[in-house]
Design an enzyme around this catalytic site. Structure first.
Site, PDB file in Angstrom:
ATOM      1  N   SER A 105      -0.518  20.261 -45.749  1.00 17.42           N
ATOM      2  CA  SER A 105      -0.658  20.909 -47.051  1.00 17.42           C
ATOM      3  C   SER A 105       0.638  21.631 -47.416  1.00 17.42           C
ATOM      4  CB  SER A 105      -1.858  21.862 -47.024  1.00 17.42           C
ATOM      5  OG  SER A 105      -2.119  22.364 -48.311  1.00 17.42           O
ATOM      6  N   HIS A 133      -6.263  20.367 -52.968  1.00 16.60           N
ATOM      7  CA  HIS A 133      -6.171  18.917 -52.755  1.00 16.60           C
ATOM      8  C   HIS A 133      -7.342  18.167 -53.385  1.00 16.60           C
ATOM      9  CE1 HIS A 133      -2.721  19.679 -50.276  1.00 16.60           C
ATOM     10  NE2 HIS A 133      -3.412  20.571 -49.600  1.00 16.60           N
TER      11      HIS A 133
END
Length: 317
Positions: free
Chosen positions: A92, A195
């Site tokens: 991430s 996400h």
């Protein structure tokens, strides 16, 4: 073969940065980076409580800054990395840490981007109450089917029996009341459904900024967390830094690529532990070091010597 990895949001804990301030030059560096991010990183890394550092606009710059403190202590310049590390990856927001550590972008650019990324993701998360929950265990296909049944997104496929579901708080509550068979659910300390499509406005904000960024090719192969692809072109890395904000993280595929590359050792930068734990379960036989505090530097240097080559100077330059 050694790989350097950087964790994502949720890895932070109160006070985790305090031990690093004992190293020469770290406080000076953090004061400069605080000016770049508009945040008092020393305060947030040493004195702030869990709620303060849960804030996306705070957590993301703090994670990248702390990861770079550890990376630059071990490898003071990106060009030091090739003699010691053969690949790098980030989970991430950790991709920004990895991009700066391997010279794709400067530390200041990474911190500017993560400042805007964190602000934009926090704003996007404020539109609708959303969150994320880790699903531990269970049959993967059954877990994915149950996630889909509740309208959630498998935002992180972490491997080692861990999938992270993301969506609205109502969807997550229904999911918790009807979990997949033989699986445990654990809410994550994040403030949004990262996400997923909920983060599209943040993608747009980063897309506005990156055309003006100075980019170099990575000093070592860069593993994209979108699909585990090995990248050697810096512009490809930066493009994926933008798109990954609203797309799932496939850390499972990153670890598969690491195994295909023949990785024998892994170092996770601060705040370390999450990715090391996944590697221990999914990559048996690979030696790991979690750089949680400066006390772990000696173990990291020994791992580098055993699996790669000598490190550079032993303090930040």
């Amino acid at each position: 073969m050694l790989v350097l990895v950087a964790p994502g949001q949720g890895a932070q804990t109160p006070g985790f940065l305090a031990p690093w301030l004992d190293l020469d030059g770290v406080a000076d560096r953090l004061r400069w980076w605080s000016a770049v991010t508009g945040l008092d990183l020393i305060h947030y890394g040493t004195k702030a409580d869990a709620d303060e550092i849960r804030d996306t606009a705070v957590a993301q710059p703090l994670l990248v800054a702390s990861g770079l403190v550890a990376a630059f202590t071990l490898f003071p310049r990106p060009d030091d990395v090739p003699g010691s590390v053969r690949a790098a990856a980030g989970h991430s927001v950790g991709e920004l840490t990895a991009a700066a550590a391997t010279g794709v972008i400067s530390a200041e650019t990474a911190l500017t981007l993560v400042r805007e990324r964190g602000r934009a993701m926090a704003a996007a998360a404020a539109v609708t109450q959303t969150g994320m929950s880790a699903v531990l265990g269970g049959d993967p296909e059954t877990v994915l089917a149950k996630i889909a049944e509740h309208g959630l997104t498998p935002a992180n496929m972490n491997g080692a029996g861990q999938i992270v579901a993301a969506g609205t708080l109502e969807q997550l509550a229904a999911f918790a009341a009807d979990p997949p068979e033989k699986a445990r659910l654990r809410p994550l300390a994040v403030a949004g459904a990262f996400h997923t499509e909920h983060m599209a406005p943040a993608v747009n904000r980063l897309a506005e900024l990156v055309p003006g960024v100075s980019v170099r090719n990575p000093s070592v192969p860069f593993l994209s967390n979108a699909d585990g692809t090995v990248l050697s072109d810096g512009h490809d890395v930066v493009a994926r830094l933008v798109s990954q904000v609203s797309n799932p993280v496939r850390w499972d595929l990153c670890m598969e690529t690491m195994k295909d590359l023949g990785v024998t050792g892994l170092i996770e930068v601060t705040p370390a532990g999450t990715l090391t734990a996944l590697a221990k379960r999914a990559m048996p036989g690979v030696e790991t070091v979690a750089l949680k505090t400066p006390d772990d530097l000696e173990a990291a240097r020994k791992l580098v010597e055993a699996h790669g080559g000598p490190t550079g100077p032993q303090s930040p330059s």
